[in-house]
Structure formats: structure tokens, C-alpha cells
Enzyme design. Structure first.
Site, mmCIF file in Angstrom:
data_model
loop_
_atom_site.group_PDB
_atom_site.id
_atom_site.type_symbol
_atom_site.label_atom_id
_atom_site.label_comp_id
_atom_site.label_asym_id
_atom_site.label_seq_id
_atom_site.Cartn_x
_atom_site.Cartn_y
_atom_site.Cartn_z
ATOM 1 N N HIS A 65 0.522 -0.562 0.007
ATOM 2 C CA HIS A 65 0.326 0.026 -0.020
ATOM 3 C C HIS A 65 1.037 1.134 0.280
ATOM 4 O O HIS A 65 2.083 1.136 0.762
ATOM 5 C CB HIS A 65 -0.897 0.173 1.112
ATOM 6 C CG HIS A 65 0.066 0.074 2.527
ATOM 7 N ND1 HIS A 65 0.571 -0.912 3.205
ATOM 8 C CD2 HIS A 65 -0.192 0.825 3.557
ATOM 9 C CE1 HIS A 65 1.483 -0.492 4.088
ATOM 10 N NE2 HIS A 65 0.748 0.456 4.454
ATOM 11 N N CYS A 210 1.556 3.475 11.455
ATOM 12 C CA CYS A 210 2.377 3.192 10.186
ATOM 13 C C CYS A 210 3.311 4.345 9.958
ATOM 14 O O CYS A 210 2.037 5.175 9.791
ATOM 15 C CB CYS A 210 2.581 1.646 10.422
ATOM 16 S SG CYS A 210 0.764 2.148 9.051
#
Length: 700
Positions: A65, A210
Site C-alpha cells: 500500500h 505506521c
């Protein structure tokens, strides 16, 4: 608002053998659906995110991603691999692959839905249903959170994607754009009992984050919440993710018995957890071993560690590092932190000094202070003003280098001793090398102090008084009395060596610097060569000015060469590469080596060696021609400030031509096997079977 995933974005028979190939296959579906505007640019962004940390998860899941400017709207593509694909998970290959694409600054509604999907991936019933589903349309509906329609008995076409339902079901209700305040996850209900007889549950607050804030952040939160329910503890998670974050209630933090931080980027407002037992790990640990983290924080609380000093904050440059990273890797990262913060001072100060020399000549450095003597109508006064402003900015070069090396090692407590050590390096004439050593010493001293178990009464004054005081004193002692003089002698020897560079030695150094500038196109090795050249400008002499000229010339070659190659042999490049080639003319001329990265990411084995050869040619010729440069940046826009400007441009042109010719030659002989549907060269290439449309995506 479009659906995040449609039938066209599902591949239940993903045949790719590698994670790069899998990402390309799914990304091609996104491009065909109009969700991705530049396939190669998007894949480069995916590869860059993958290089930060593998995206494989235990349980056979891969979630590549990224956020990308090449994405038009938040999109999800799903692929299922029978053979499995290695995404770096500890338990083996992944068979369920989710490619998540978010635009830069994507809207909160869709990003919240992606976050909800990330939580669903921790549900074994959900992943099990995806493994058994046979119809792409039903798989897409399942991922969207809809009730899949019964399979029709009507025959399906042999080829092509599953037809879309006539009226797509509405999207599931998305979380509100502003995330709600975190609610505690409470243990499973127990039989009713008198309140006095029920012990208070162990209370934990947690933060997950993250780099992109799309997937790992929310998966770690879901995993921790499930483990907390199983362990009978009360847990509240703050997800610092893509849809923003709502801070934990201060009362929850105050009442918490322990803290879990599962993160790969800096935790915001970390100081609120001071005085609590803290377990500090990477975000993947929160996904893969939540029960162990909960047990660990309970053990710390049982041992009374809540009365100990808070755990030292991880250095910013260490937060994304794996525990297996060696010292050399961390050292390189710390040094690059200092260099990256130093470069703006170098650019501003160096360019101002170069402009002053261009206006007032090389005697402008002897002008009196403009604070005492300034005539508005004299160009010499303006030249002196520019020189003195630039010299002041340049004076920060070594302290900033040292301060931010220490910051990279020890976070904010490292700044004071780092800047002090850098200033002392200037005082004892230790120069650029002294700044490097001072920064490393300051970071090491602060890290050592942070490991000391101090009495509770001193905790409040440690970061503002004790650490700056003690670390500055220690670093100052070492720089003044121990290492400063030897480093100053070494700096003087290096300066003398550069001053005497001539002939073959100068050419060899130019070739070496050219190779370094073009190897990783703005990466660590490129920055080392650039920092070496900039360090010489602090004490300019003919040799150091030649080095600066060679480094800038070589750094201009890769993007200019790719621009030239796409112009003269456009059919060997994709449409996206040809568009990037137009921009590369400007980037190369401006000394922005990173302009060649999209080409290197798509075809590294041909582009990088070609760029290195061209850079070596330019670096060697620049040194052989005796070209000099007083400005640390600017590209062709500072040509008037270059010694031997025509020869300098000739060196750049020669390296660019060599590099472009080599990359064209190598691309003509690449393997002819092309995957169907690949965004390859233009149709004219069909008549040239020796030109393949297959490229591997990688990062350097």
C-alpha cells in the site's frame, strides 16, 4: 463517490511469482479502471513503501500500500494466489494480496473505510470466506462489507471480468471524518457479583501508527483489542492514522496501569505517558504478537517499573529500523540525518557567497562589515552584504550537522550537546570532520545518560536541565581536550591534499565521485559524495572548488541522460517514461539527481550502470579541465560562477551522451518475453521483437 473495489479489481487466479509482479498485475487493473494515472510512478511509490518495511502479515496476507500523487481516488484491488507470494511475513508466503492505493490528501470517508478493511483482515472468518469464494463479484461485495448475492446458474463468459451487478449496493456506513474518541475495550462479561468483590481490571492504553497510516495502524489496533478481550484486560487504543486521530482521554491515561506503543513513526504527544510502564515496539509486533505485548506490560507493572523513569524516546531515524539492522546501517542513517538538515544552510549560504563573488569580485571577502559601512548606490556594498549574510549562514553548517546527527541518535535531548560540540569543532579548526565526530559523541553521551535509573525526584528536570548540562559538559571536554586537536590535524591534512590535487590523481577522484553520485540517485552514497564536496567549501581552496564542480556536474547527468534517451529513442520507453523524460530535462539542469529515479525503479539493471558510466566520464573530465565551483547547488543556473564554464558544459554534455547511448543500447537487447497487458512501449514496438515490454520494479 465510487466504490473502493469493483469486480474488475479482483483477480482470484493471481499468477504472479513475486511481490513486484503481483503489485504490477493489480495496479494494471487500477490503471484500466482509471484509478491510477501513471502506472510506473505509482509502482515506484509502492516499491518505496515496501522498502521501508515488508507488508506481509502472519496468516497468509500481503498488503502492499502507499499514498501516491498518481492515484485519483482511494482504491483497493484484491488478488488470490494459489502458489503464495513472499511478502516478508515470518510464517511464509501470502495467498491473499490486497493492494491499497490512497491519493495524497485523500478524503476522510474513504480512508476510514480502508481503515475498517484493515481491521477486518484480522478476522479469520473474513479471510476464510475470501479463500473459498469462487466469483469475483461476490468477493468484491464481501470486501465492501455487503451481503454477496447468490451465485447465478446462468452461464458466465469464458473470458473477461465478472459483470457488474445492475444496481450496486450502497457502501457500508463509513466512520465519521473526524474519528471518535477511543472507547475502552472491556473484557468479556463475567457473572454479576457485588462491586466490592470485583477486582478492577488491568487497564492499558495503546498507540498504533505506521508510515502511511492506512493498514498496519488499524490492524495492530484490532489485534491488540482482540488479545485484550481474551486476556480479560481493559484496553483503549489511539490510532494515529490516515483519518486523523482523537487523543486518548487524559483521565484514561492517568488511570492506566501500562502503555503499549506499536509504531514505526514518531508517537505524537508521547510525553503524556511519562511515569508509566511502557512496551515500545514496531507496529508489526502489535499485529503478530499482541498477547505477548500485553503480558510484557503486565509483568513490568508487577515489577513496579511504573515508578521508573519513562523509557527513552526512540531516535527519529531509528523508529522504522528493524531490530536486525546492523550498526553500520544505523550509523549511515544518523549521518544522513545530519547531512539532510545541513544542506539548506549550505545552499542558502553558498549561493549567496557565490553571487557576492559574481557581483563584487573575489576580494569582497575583505570588505568591512556592512553594519558599519554600507552605501546604497554601490554594487560593492551590495556584494559585501550578500557575502556577509552567506558567511553567517555558512557558519551554521558544522553545528547543524553535529546537532542533527545527535538528534538522529537520541531525539531532542541530543540537540544541545550536538550544537555545542559542532561550535567547538569550529573553534578548534576541526571543521567538517570535527562536526561529524561531535555529533556522534553527543548522541552517544545522551543515550548513555538516558539509560541511567534516576530517583523519581529528578525525573522532571532530566530533559530540561540534567541531560543538557551533563552531556554538553562531557562533549565539550572531549572536543576541547581529547579529540579536537587530532581531528583538526586530520582536517588540515585533507585540506592540503585537496589543494595539491592535479593530473591523474584529480581525474581518478573525479571518476570516483561521479560513480558515487550516480549509483543511488540521491541516496546515501550520493549524499556522502555531496557532503564531502560541501565540506571542502567550508575552507575553500583550488582543490576543493574542483571537487564541488565535479560532484555537481556528475549529479546532473542521470536525469539529463534519461531525458535525451526518451527523446531520441522514445519507442524504447513507456508513455509514462516519455512524460517523465520531459520533466527530467528541467530536473537535470537544476542538479536534481532524483529526476532519474522513476527510470531506475522501472529498469535498474540498465539505467543505473548507464548513469554511473556517464557520471564517471563527467566527473573525470571536469577535474581534468580544472573546472571550479564556489556554489554548492544551482545546476546550469550558476554557470557564470564556474571556472572554465565552456569546458564544464562540455563535460556534462559528454557524460550525458555516453549515458544516454548506453541505456538505449542496453534496452535494445533486453529479454523479449513480455507479459500481456503490460504498459510497455508504444505500438510501433510491435515491429521490433527484440524490445521487451517487461520491467521489474525495485528500489535502491
Amino acid at each position: 463517490m465510487s466504490e473502493l473495489i469493483t469486480t474488475d479489481l479482483v483477480d482470484l487466479d493471481l499468477s504472479a511469482a513475486t511481490k513486484d509482479a503481483a503489485a504490477r498485475t493489480l495496479a494494471e487493473r487500477m490503471a484500466a479502471a482509471g484509478r491510477v494515472t501513471d502506472l510506473e510512478g505509482f509502482l515506484a511509490d509502492v516499491a518505496a513503501r515496501e522498502a521501508q518495511m515488508p507488508t506481509g502479515l502472519d496468516g497468509g496476507i500481503g498488503i502492499p500500500h502507499c499514498r501516491s500523487a498518481h492515484v485519483t481516488e482511494p482504491t483497493l484491488a484484491f488478488g488470490r494466489s494459489a502458489a503464495g507470494i513472499d511478502f516478508g511475513a515470518a510464517d511464509g508466503p501470502a495467498d491473499l494480496i490486497f493492494l491499497i492505493a490512497a491519493p495524497t490528501g485523500g478524503d476522510a470517508d474513504h480512508l476510514s473505510i480502508l481503515s475498517s478493511l484493515a481491521r477486518q483482515l484480522m478476522d479469520e472468518a473474513f479471510t476464510g470466506a475470501l479463500r473459498s469464494e469462487t466469483a469475483p463479484a461476490r468477493a468484491a461485495a464481501l470486501i465492501r462489507g455487503e451481503e454477496p448475492e447468490p451465485e447465478s446458474d446462468a452461464p458466465r463468459p469464458a473470458d473477461g471480468p465478472e459483470p457488474e451487478p445492475a444496481a450496486p449496493a450502497p457502501e457500508p456506513a463509513a466512520p465519521a471524518p473526524e474519528p471518535a474518541a477511543p472507547e475502552p475495550v472491556r473484557p468479556a462479561a463475567e457473572p454479576a457479583a457485588p462491586a466490592a468483590a470485583t477486582p478492577a481490571p488491568f487497564r492499558i492504553v495503546a498507540v498504533t501508527s505506521c508510515p502511511t497510516g492506512i493498514a498496519h495502524t488499524y490492524m495492530a489496533a484490532e489485534s491488540l483489542e482482540k488479545a485484550a478481550r481474551a486476556a480479560g484486560v481493559e484496553l483503549t487504543v489511539e490510532t494515529q492514522g490516515s483519518a486523523g486521530f482523537q487523543r486518548l482521554d487524559p483521565q484514561l491515561v492517568a488511570a492506566a496501569d501500562g502503555v503499549i506503543l506499536a509504531h514505526d513513526v514518531e508517537v505524537r504527544d508521547r510525553e503524556r505517558f511519562a511515569g508509566k510502564p511502557v512496551v515500545d515496539v514496531g507496529v508489526k509486533a502489535g499485529i503478530n504478537r499482541p498477547a505477548a505485548l500485553i503480558a510484557e506490560v503486565r509483568e513490568k507493572a508487577a515489577r513496579g517499573e511504573s515508578a521508573a523513569a519513562p523509557a527513552p524516546s526512540t531516535a527519529p531515524m531509528d523508529r522504522g529500523a528493524e531490530t536486525t539492522d546492523g550498526y553500520a546501517t544505523r550509523l549511515r542513517t544518523w549521518l544522513m540525518t545530519g547531512v539532510s538538515h545541513m544542506v539548506p544552510f549550505v545552499a542558502a549560504g553558498g549561493l549567496l557567497i557565490a553571487l557576492a563573488f559574481a557581483i563584487g569580485g573575489y576580494t569582497v571577502n575583505k570588505a568591512p562589515s556592512v553594519a558599519d559601512h554600507f552605501l546604497w548606490t554601490e554594487s560593492a556594498s551590495w556584494a559585501a552584504l550578500l557575502f556577509q549574510i552567506g558567511s553567517t549562514a555558512f557558519g551554521f553548517l558544522v553545528p547543524v550537522l553535529a546537532g542533527f546527527i545527535a538528534y538522529g541518535m537520541a531525539d531532542r535531548p541530543g540537540l544541545v550537546p550536538g550544537f555545542v560540540g559542532g561550535a567547538i569543532a569550529l573553534t578548534v579548526n576541526a571543521g567538517f570532520l570535527g562536526g561529524l565526530i561531535a555529533g556522534l559523541l553527543a548522541g552517544a553521551v545522551v543515550r548513555a545518560i538516558q539509560r541511567i535509573d534516576v530517583p523519581p525526584v529528578l525525573r522532571g528536570i532530566m530533559p530540561v536541565v540534567v541531560i543538557p548540562l551533563v552531556s554538553s559538559a562531557v562533549v565539550g571536554f572531549l572536543m576541547f581536550l581529547v579529540v579536537g586537536k587530532p581531528i583538526a590535524a586530520l582536517q588540515k591534512a585533507l585540506t592540503g591534499w585537496l589543494s595539491g590535487l592535479s593530473g591523474a590523481n584529480a581525474v581518478i577522484l573525479g571518476v570516483l565521485l561521479g560513480l558515487m553520485m550516480c549509483f543511488d540517485l540521491g541516496g546515501p552514497l550520493n549524499k556522502v559524495a555531496y557532503a564531502f564536496a560541501v565540506g571542502g567549501l567550508a575552507n575553500p581552496n583550488p582543490g576543493s572548488l574542483k571537487v564541488m564542480a565535479a560532484v555537481m556536474a556528475a549529479g546532473m547527468v542521470p536525469p539529463l541522460a534519461m531525458a535525451l534517451a526518451t527523446t531520441v529513442r522514445g519507442r524504447l520507453f513507456t508513455r509514462a517514461e516519455r512524460e517523465n523524460g520531459k520533466a527530467a530535462w528541467v530536473l537535470g539542469a537544476s542538479f536534481i539527481t532524483e529526476g532519474a529515479i522513476p527510470f531506475a525503479a522501472a529498469d535498474p539493471l540498465r539505467v543505473i550502470p548507464s548513469a554511473m558510466v556517464g557520471g564517471a566520464v563527467t566527473g573525470g573530465l571536469s577535474m581534468a579541465f580544472g573546472c571550479t565551483l564556489r556554489a554548492p547547488h544551482g545546476g546550469i543556473f550558476v554557470v557564470p560562477l564556474i571556472g572554465q564554464p565552456l569546458r564544464y558544459l562540455l563535460a556534462i554534455a559528454a557524460g550525458t551522451a555516453v549515458s544516454a547511448a548506453l541505456v538505449v543500447l542496453l534496452k535494445r537487447f533486453r529479454t523479449p518475453a513480455a507479459a500481456p497487458g503490460t504498459d510497455g512501449p508504444v505500438p510501433a514496438d510491435a515491429a521490433h521483437p527484440q524490445v521487451s515490454t517487461h520491467r521489474e520494479v525495485t528500489t535502491h
